[in-house]
Write a protein that holds these residues in place. Structure first.
Motif, PDB file in Angstrom:
ATOM      1  N   LEU A  75       0.840  -1.196   0.000  1.00  0.00           N
ATOM      2  CA  LEU A  75       0.000   0.000   0.000  1.00  0.00           C
ATOM      3  C   LEU A  75       0.879   1.251   0.000  1.00  0.00           C
ATOM      4  CD1 LEU A  75      -2.740  -1.202   2.504  1.00  0.00           C
ATOM      5  CD2 LEU A  75      -3.060  -0.724   0.063  1.00  0.00           C
ATOM      6  N   THR A  76       1.651   1.404  -1.057  1.00  0.00           N
ATOM      7  CA  THR A  76       2.586   2.522  -1.170  1.00  0.00           C
ATOM      8  C   THR A  76       2.218   3.495  -2.276  1.00  0.00           C
ATOM      9  OG1 THR A  76       3.989   1.186  -2.615  1.00  0.00           O
ATOM     10  CG2 THR A  76       4.486   1.138  -0.245  1.00  0.00           C
ATOM     11  N   ASP A  77       1.308   3.107  -3.141  1.00  0.00           N
ATOM     12  CA  ASP A  77       0.951   3.921  -4.297  1.00  0.00           C
ATOM     13  C   ASP A  77      -0.561   4.099  -4.344  1.00  0.00           C
ATOM     14  OD1 ASP A  77       0.456   5.090  -6.744  1.00  0.00           O
ATOM     15  OD2 ASP A  77       1.765   3.748  -7.880  1.00  0.00           O
ATOM     16  N   PRO A  78      -1.063   5.329  -4.257  1.00  0.00           N
ATOM     17  CA  PRO A  78      -2.519   5.543  -4.294  1.00  0.00           C
ATOM     18  C   PRO A  78      -3.168   5.013  -5.561  1.00  0.00           C
ATOM     19  CG  PRO A  78      -1.391   7.527  -3.563  1.00  0.00           C
ATOM     20  CD  PRO A  78      -0.323   6.588  -4.035  1.00  0.00           C
ATOM     21  N   ALA A  79      -2.422   4.941  -6.661  1.00  0.00           N
ATOM     22  CA  ALA A  79      -3.003   4.485  -7.926  1.00  0.00           C
ATOM     23  C   ALA A  79      -3.292   2.991  -7.915  1.00  0.00           C
ATOM     24  CB  ALA A  79      -2.068   4.828  -9.084  1.00  0.00           C
ATOM     25  N   THR A  80      -2.448   2.214  -7.247  1.00  0.00           N
ATOM     26  CA  THR A  80      -2.628   0.754  -7.208  1.00  0.00           C
ATOM     27  C   THR A  80      -3.300   0.272  -5.926  1.00  0.00           C
ATOM     28  OG1 THR A  80      -0.407   0.449  -6.275  1.00  0.00           O
ATOM     29  CG2 THR A  80      -0.621   0.407  -8.684  1.00  0.00           C
ATOM     30  N   ALA A  81      -3.458   1.160  -4.954  1.00  0.00           N
ATOM     31  CA  ALA A  81      -4.027   0.754  -3.667  1.00  0.00           C
ATOM     32  C   ALA A  81      -5.421   0.148  -3.779  1.00  0.00           C
ATOM     33  CB  ALA A  81      -4.044   1.939  -2.703  1.00  0.00           C
ATOM     34  N   PRO A  82      -6.318   0.663  -4.653  1.00  0.00           N
ATOM     35  CA  PRO A  82      -7.644   0.032  -4.745  1.00  0.00           C
ATOM     36  C   PRO A  82      -7.592  -1.433  -5.142  1.00  0.00           C
ATOM     37  CG  PRO A  82      -7.712   2.214  -5.725  1.00  0.00           C
ATOM     38  CD  PRO A  82      -6.265   1.919  -5.441  1.00  0.00           C
ATOM     39  N   VAL A  83      -6.660  -1.794  -5.995  1.00  0.00           N
ATOM     40  CA  VAL A  83      -6.515  -3.203  -6.383  1.00  0.00           C
ATOM     41  C   VAL A  83      -6.111  -4.031  -5.176  1.00  0.00           C
ATOM     42  CG1 VAL A  83      -5.242  -4.829  -7.829  1.00  0.00           C
ATOM     43  CG2 VAL A  83      -5.936  -2.610  -8.764  1.00  0.00           C
ATOM     44  N   VAL A  84      -5.147  -3.526  -4.399  1.00  0.00           N
ATOM     45  CA  VAL A  84      -4.704  -4.239  -3.199  1.00  0.00           C
ATOM     46  C   VAL A  84      -5.849  -4.358  -2.202  1.00  0.00           C
ATOM     47  CG1 VAL A  84      -3.090  -4.212  -1.263  1.00  0.00           C
ATOM     48  CG2 VAL A  84      -2.331  -3.449  -3.526  1.00  0.00           C
ATOM     49  N   LEU A  85      -6.599  -3.281  -2.003  1.00  0.00           N
ATOM     50  CA  LEU A  85      -7.704  -3.305  -1.049  1.00  0.00           C
ATOM     51  C   LEU A  85      -8.793  -4.284  -1.472  1.00  0.00           C
ATOM     52  CD1 LEU A  85      -7.995   0.526  -0.414  1.00  0.00           C
ATOM     53  CD2 LEU A  85      -7.236  -1.187   1.242  1.00  0.00           C
ATOM     54  N   ARG A  86      -9.044  -4.379  -2.764  1.00  0.00           N
ATOM     55  CA  ARG A  86     -10.030  -5.349  -3.241  1.00  0.00           C
ATOM     56  C   ARG A  86      -9.540  -6.772  -3.008  1.00  0.00           C
ATOM     57  NH1 ARG A  86     -14.721  -5.041  -5.451  1.00  0.00           N
ATOM     58  NH2 ARG A  86     -14.564  -2.766  -5.567  1.00  0.00           N
ATOM     59  N   GLU A  87      -8.251  -7.022  -3.191  1.00  0.00           N
ATOM     60  CA  GLU A  87      -7.698  -8.344  -2.914  1.00  0.00           C
ATOM     61  C   GLU A  87      -7.817  -8.666  -1.423  1.00  0.00           C
ATOM     62  OE1 GLU A  87      -3.732  -8.035  -4.353  1.00  0.00           O
ATOM     63  OE2 GLU A  87      -4.293  -8.309  -6.468  1.00  0.00           O
ATOM     64  N   VAL A  88      -7.548  -7.669  -0.590  1.00  0.00           N
ATOM     65  CA  VAL A  88      -7.695  -7.864   0.855  1.00  0.00           C
ATOM     66  C   VAL A  88      -9.149  -8.166   1.203  1.00  0.00           C
ATOM     67  CG1 VAL A  88      -7.618  -6.703   3.102  1.00  0.00           C
ATOM     68  CG2 VAL A  88      -5.703  -6.467   1.508  1.00  0.00           C
ATOM     69  N   GLY A  89     -10.083  -7.423   0.600  1.00  0.00           N
ATOM     70  CA  GLY A  89     -11.498  -7.667   0.872  1.00  0.00           C
ATOM     71  C   GLY A  89     -11.950  -9.046   0.453  1.00  0.00           C
ATOM     72  N   THR A  90     -11.449  -9.513  -0.679  1.00  0.00           N
ATOM     73  CA  THR A  90     -11.799 -10.860  -1.150  1.00  0.00           C
ATOM     74  C   THR A  90     -11.272 -11.919  -0.196  1.00  0.00           C
ATOM     75  OG1 THR A  90     -11.789 -10.085  -3.446  1.00  0.00           O
ATOM     76  CG2 THR A  90     -11.582 -12.455  -3.075  1.00  0.00           C
ATOM     77  N   GLU A  91     -10.035 -11.723   0.266  1.00  0.00           N
ATOM     78  CA  GLU A  91      -9.459 -12.683   1.211  1.00  0.00           C
ATOM     79  C   GLU A  91     -10.175 -12.608   2.558  1.00  0.00           C
ATOM     80  OE1 GLU A  91      -7.043 -15.650   2.852  1.00  0.00           O
ATOM     81  OE2 GLU A  91      -7.527 -15.108   0.793  1.00  0.00           O
ATOM     82  N   LEU A  92     -10.591 -11.417   2.962  1.00  0.00           N
ATOM     83  CA  LEU A  92     -11.361 -11.257   4.199  1.00  0.00           C
ATOM     84  C   LEU A  92     -12.631 -12.093   4.151  1.00  0.00           C
ATOM     85  CD1 LEU A  92     -12.493  -9.870   6.774  1.00  0.00           C
ATOM     86  CD2 LEU A  92     -13.157  -7.943   5.310  1.00  0.00           C
TER      87      LEU A  92
END
Length: 287
Positions: A75-92
């Motif tokens: 989570l270091t780049d605001p442009a790619t953060a939504p993709v990471v957050l969606r992956e986290v949500g899916t794993e959650l």
């Protein structure tokens, strides 16, 4: 210059839950480490069909905070953060579902609970554990949010302007909510990320719907709350806010009747008593 974040949270049981002998069904957690902060809140559903929702909400905040903490290096780049957050949500969703099944295996439905498990759909094990979840993560560059269900996520700039970082859920109608226990919770996953530096963000907060539904100023309460929290932090500091937060939540919990929970992240530099090297405790708090 690196931005340091701190976090705090509080909750109060709703008057209707006290009247009906229900447990506190909201849950919240705070994790602060180094310069980053993670907070999560969850609202277990109060309907009798969701009779283990207090367990479901506790699982939701614990798992989401753990996953967001593990995702911090990405989570270091605001442009790619939504993709990471969606992956986290899916794993959650996956982890929460497995945790629910494990809990049922350890504590099988029994007695009056059996009458509330849908006999036409025995595979719907997660329904008794139904809960929303909201989680926020703050780093030097990114402030990100993931959400399933109702409740509010708000971020605030140094000028006191409040913004909503996630899109609205069209399936929310004020009386029903989307949920981790629905058949396809991933369809209701919402994420958002903002550039901390570009937006000049200084604070973010999450609250369950017990906070918003008791407000008479339905259109502007979230802006006013954000502005007030920034002002209180600058004038009095975070210890002052943390001490008073349970009392602030008592009134909406009494008026609206629902459990009421609020968690916030904020730059340590807002606190007038914070020194240049000030940082917060890394001790997690989960309720």
């Amino acid at each position: 210059m690196s931005r340091r974040w701190t976090a705090l949270s509080g909750t109060h049981i709703g008057s209707v839950h006290v009247r009906d002998g229900l447990p506190l069904q909201d849950a919240h957690t705070v994790l602060v480490a180094d310069d980053t902060a993670v907070v999560a809140v969850a609202d277990g559903h109060g309907h009798r069909l969701h009779f283990r929702s207090h367990v479901g909400s506790a699982l939701a905040v614990g798992i989401s905070a753990e996953l967001l903490t593990a995702a911090l290096p990405r989570l270091t780049d605001p442009a790619t953060a939504p993709v990471v957050l969606r992956e986290v949500g899916t794993e959650l969703i996956s982890r929460w579902t497995r945790a629910v099944h494990d809990h049922v295996a350890q504590q099988p439905f029994a007695g009056d609970e059996l009458a509330l498990v849908d006999p036409a759909d025995p595979g719907l094990v997660t329904r008794p554990y139904g809960s929303t979840v909201l989680a926020m993560v703050a780093t030097d560059r990114v402030l990100g949010v993931l959400q399933i269900g109702d409740g509010d996520a708000v971020v605030v700039t140094s000028a006191g302007t409040s913004l909503r970082p996630v899109p609205e859920d069209p399936d929310l109608d004020g009386s029903r909510t989307t949920s981790l226990c629905q058949r396809d919770p991933g369809a209701s996953l919402r994420v958002g990320a903002l550039d901390v530096r570009a937006e000049d963000l200084v604070l973010g907060y999450l609250c369950t719907d017990g906070f918003s539904t008791s407000r008479v100023d339905a259109d502007g309460w979230w802006r006013q709350t954000g502005e007030e929290l920034v002002g209180f932090a600058r004038q009095h500091g975070f210890a002052w806010i943390e001490e008073r937060l349970p009392g602030w939540l008592e009134e909406p919990a009494a008026i609206g009747g629902d459990d009421t929970t609020l968690a916030l992240v904020a730059l340590t530099s807002l606190d007038p008593g914070a020194g240049p090297g000030a940082t917060a405790s890394a001790t997690p708090t989960t309720r």
